[in-house]
Design a protein around this motif. Structure first.
Motif: not given
Length: 818
Positions: A1-21
């Motif tokens: 599962m791709e866990y979520i770190a952030h969801i961008r407001k304008k387009d609801e694109k997801i930054q995954t926890v793995k990428v953010h870390l």
């Protein structure tokens, strides 16, 4: 599962926890590398949001976005209701803080874990005043099922991406870094507070890397490499040298005082090739230290590849003056950042939509620059500098890493608050030894910080100006006259003396220790004006006047002092005029105070060597009560002691009250009275508790904790980091800021009391900043009883009525120290 770190407001694109870390880890490594803590910082970044790898957090963030889309506030989850910062700290602590582990492994685990669990608030106490460990409660002791379940899920997800062997190898490198740090602490005989500052540095790396990555994702901005300002420093150095060339061609270039300024500036240039260190620049007052120190800083930054130049000054007025002087020479305004409370956007927002968007972007960039200090030249205050190391929250500490690999110039360094001296020294030792920065202490009155208990580690051969006593004699443009009487002079006697001196000069500056004494002398001289005994213009200055009021008076004063005006002038002021005001009087009268203050006052006399010698008189005022002004009172007593020494032996200290030897003797006497106060006594914790100890060994709390504990704790760090932050205040302020109806301030206060359009409040408050006076609480209560205080915005802001603000004195209320 791709866990979520952030969801961008304008387009609801997801930054995954793995990428953010991984991206925050990279950012932390880059910032940590500057002082050799790449892996210690990187591990904090790698695991800081580990707790977002849970079903619970995913549901939380999805609900928050859904509530935002629908606008249904009732569906919005409470911010922070899902704990995501504990898991990473637990993983580090439980995996590496095991029985039988090396002390270095335990210490590294504690440092990293504390940064991780604290990254949304402030650092936790390892041991607090209740003799408990808030740190251990978070990382190990709290066994709530929901927390444990989330921790196990987050951990297992992380090890799906990375092997345990990979994490262990990375941690081993962090431990090697820590062992190297400890060896340096031992070698340099530094105190344990250095460990607390190293933790704060790691915390700074994490906070900045995390906030920056989150912002870049939200704004779709690519990560940028660290900017190299070498070419800017090179252009700036050339521009400064052109300025010195112009000065050499000026009509006054041949004056002895200007030749000496050039000689000292050249010494700064030659000294700049030396290695990083803690150095002193003891240019006499009026010796051109702003440009001389800039010459050192630019040359040193080029020679030693420093990232930025930071000026630390005591007052905002000095920032504005010095920053403008440097801007006028370098002509690259965007490369110079002023960070202090009085900076406002001068222009109004444009009406054109496109221009307004550009304006908003500019303001946003300025706010970001203040948080990150990402410009090559920074001007800030001593309060902001100390806050970066010791104040609560995450916003101040975020920029701490920017103080590394820098040239940091402390202007008027003797103004460090006495209670902060040990903390200040610890910060400077840290910045030199670990931060690889060069620190320059600028003042004509060096405060002997290397001779106190928790001393400053000055470099060998630390003074830039050679033959200081000889320079002082060549630079001599005044003589000090002792007119102190045992009883002191009342306003009438002092006015007699001032008018007697006015028979021989055209202008006099009188500096007093209290606002009420200034006011009494002003009224006495105004009375003499009416009876034709005094033919001079009389000016009044005190901190009862708002900044805009003081600036207007100073501008008029400076204009009237121009020789071509041929005006006769008397100025009566509190000590606010002693630093940062480029002004010259033919005679100065100074009420007895600390010798450093007397030297600063003397710097306003014959400043440019207009004539060979002028007089500075030291008097004692009978109208001053120094009971509430402890530091001034003790300073006055120690100056009297130096004067008495010289009466017994006129050749002592080279026969000069303002000599280096006399100043060293003064500070020796002065600091002897404040030995315990230098460690920042915290009255709210029982009176004898000192902040330096909380951040150092914290033995009292630690012993109490071990006495209470049933089990033997294996904690290595004891520091009460959070408690210290909660109680830190660089300048104690029992008063409250009040808006005053002076000049444009009258209209702005009315605007504030009216119907404000959305978005206008922030701009209006910035415009009101020059119209603020800080009023002590007992005075505020009296004004309120008189009906002279008006509450605005539901009492959030207070304003003074017009009848309580004088065009001469400012806040209108009789009384000592008002």
């Amino acid at each position: 599962m791709e866990y979520i770190a952030h969801i961008r407001k304008k387009d609801e694109k997801i930054q995954t926890v793995k990428v953010h870390l991984e991206e925050v880890k990279d950012g932390c490594e880059q910032l940590g590398e500057k002082i050799g803590v790449r892996h210690l910082a990187g591990l904090a970044g790698w695991l800081h949001d580990l707790g977002k790898n849970t079903t619970l957090f995913m549901e939380y963030i999805q609900r928050a976005v859904a509530a935002q889309k629908t606008g249904d506030a009732s569906q919005r989850p409470r911010k922070g209701s899902v704990d995501h910062s504990t898991a990473g700290g637990r993983l580090v602590y439980r995996r590496y803080h095991r029985k039988g582990a090396k002390d270095a492994e335990k210490m590294a685990a504690e440092w990293i874990a504390n940064c991780i669990i604290s990254h949304h608030q402030g650092l936790r106490d390892f041991i607090d005043s209740n003799k408990t460990s808030p740190f251990l409660k978070r990382v190990d002791e709290n066994k709530e099922e929901v927390i444990e379940r989330g921790y196990e899920q987050a951990k297992s997800t992380f090890f799906m991406w990375h092997s345990e062997k990979e994490l262990d190898a990375y941690f081993a490198k962090a431990v090697e870094e820590l062992e190297w740090l400890v060896a340096i602490i031992v070698k340099n005989e530094l105190s344990m507070i250095t460990c607390s500052l190293l933790i704060k540095y790691l915390f700074s790396c994490l906070i900045d890397a995390d906030r920056t990555n989150s912002r870049q994702f939200e704004e779709e901005e690519e990560a940028k490499p660290t900017e190299n300002f070498h070419s800017f420093f090179n252009r700036s150095y050339n521009a400064l040298m052109r300025k010195f060339g112009e000065l050499e061609q000026s009509k006054d270039a041949a004056k002895p005082i200007n030749r000496l300024r050039r000689e000292m500036s050249l010494q700064c240039d030659e000294f700049a090739i030396r290695p990083s260190g803690i150095y002193t620049l003891s240019i006499p007052t009026g010796g051109g230290k702003t440009l001389a120190s800039l010459r050192y800083a630019l040359k040193h930054a080029l020679e030693r590849d420093k990232q930025r130049i930071i000026y630390i000054v005591p007052y905002t007025t000095i920032i504005e003056q010095n920053a403008q002087e440097i801007r006028d020479i370098l002509n690259e305004n965007d490369m110079i950042l002023e960070h202090h409370s009085n900076v406002i956007e001068e222009e109004d927002a444009p009406e054109n939509v496109a221009d307004a968007e550009a304006y908003d972007l500019h303001k946003k960039k300025i706010r970001l620059a203040k948080d990150t200090w990402d410009r090559p030249i920074i001007f800030t205050t001593m309060v902001q500098f100390l806050n970066t190391f010791y104040a609560k929250g995450t916003r101040n500490v975020r920029r701490l890493h920017q103080l590394s690999n820098a040239v940091i110039i402390f202007d008027e360094v003797q103004s460090v608050p006495v209670k902060c001296i040990s903390l200040f020294n610890a910060a400077l030792n840290f910045l030199h030894i670990f931060g690889r920065s060069s620190l320059l202490l600028c003042t004509a009155t060096q405060p002997s910080l290397e001779k106190v208990k928790h001393r400053l580690h000055l470099s060998n051969e630390n003074e830039i100006i050679s033959n200081l006593d000889k320079v002082g004699k060549y630079f001599k443009r005044l003589e000090i006259k002792d007119r102190i009487t045992s009883a002191g002079w009342k306003a009438k006697e002092l006015a007699d003396f001032v008018l007697d001196r006015m028979d021989k000069v055209d202008n006099i500056l009188v500096i007093m220790n209290t606002k009420s004494a200034v006011r009494k002398l002003y009224k006495e001289l105004k009375g003499r004006q009416k009876s034709s005994e005094c033919d001079a213009k009389i000016f009044h200055l005190s901190t009862n006047m708002c900044a805009a009021h003081r600036k207007e008076v100073l501008d008029n004063l400076i204009e009237d002092l121009k020789p071509e005006r041929k005006e006769r002038v008397i100025c009566i002021s509190t000590q606010l005029i002693e630093a940062g005001v480029n002004i010259s009087f033919q005679c100065v009268v100074r009420s007895l105070a600390g010798l450093d203050s007397i030297a600063q006052a003397a710097g306003r006399c014959n400043r440019h060597g207009e004539v060979a010698i002028r007089q500075v008189y030291i008097i004692k005022s009978a109208d001053e009560s120094l009971k509430k002004l402890k530091e001034i009172g003790i300073g006055a007593k120690q100056t009297q002691r130096v004067l008495d020494d010289m009466k017994e032996d006129p050749k002592l200290y080279g026969g000069e009250l303002l000599s280096k030897a006399a100043m060293q003797a003064y500070f020796k006497y002065y600091y002897a009275h404040f030995e315990e106060d230098m460690n920042y006594r915290i009255e709210k914790l029982g009176g004898n508790k000192q902040m330096f100890d909380l951040l150092d060994s914290n033995l009292e709390y630690a012993e109490g904790y071990f006495d209470k504990s049933d089990e033997i704790s294996e904690l290595i760090n004891y520091a009460a980091l959070g408690t210290a932050e909660q109680h830190f205040e660089a300048i104690s302020n029992s008063g409250r800021a009040v808006l005053v109806p002076y000049g444009e301030g009258k209209k702005l206060i009315k605007d504030l009391n009216g119907d404000l359009q959305a978005g206008k409040l922030g701009d209006l408050l910035r415009k009101l900043q020059p119209y603020v006076v800080n009023i002590q609480m007992e005075v505020l209560e009296t004004l309120d009883k008189q009906g002279d205080i008006s509450p605005l915005l539901n009492g959030e802001i207070l304003a003074l009525t017009e009848r309580a603000y004088s065009k001469i004195f400012g806040v209108e209320l009789d009384g000592e120290n008002v």
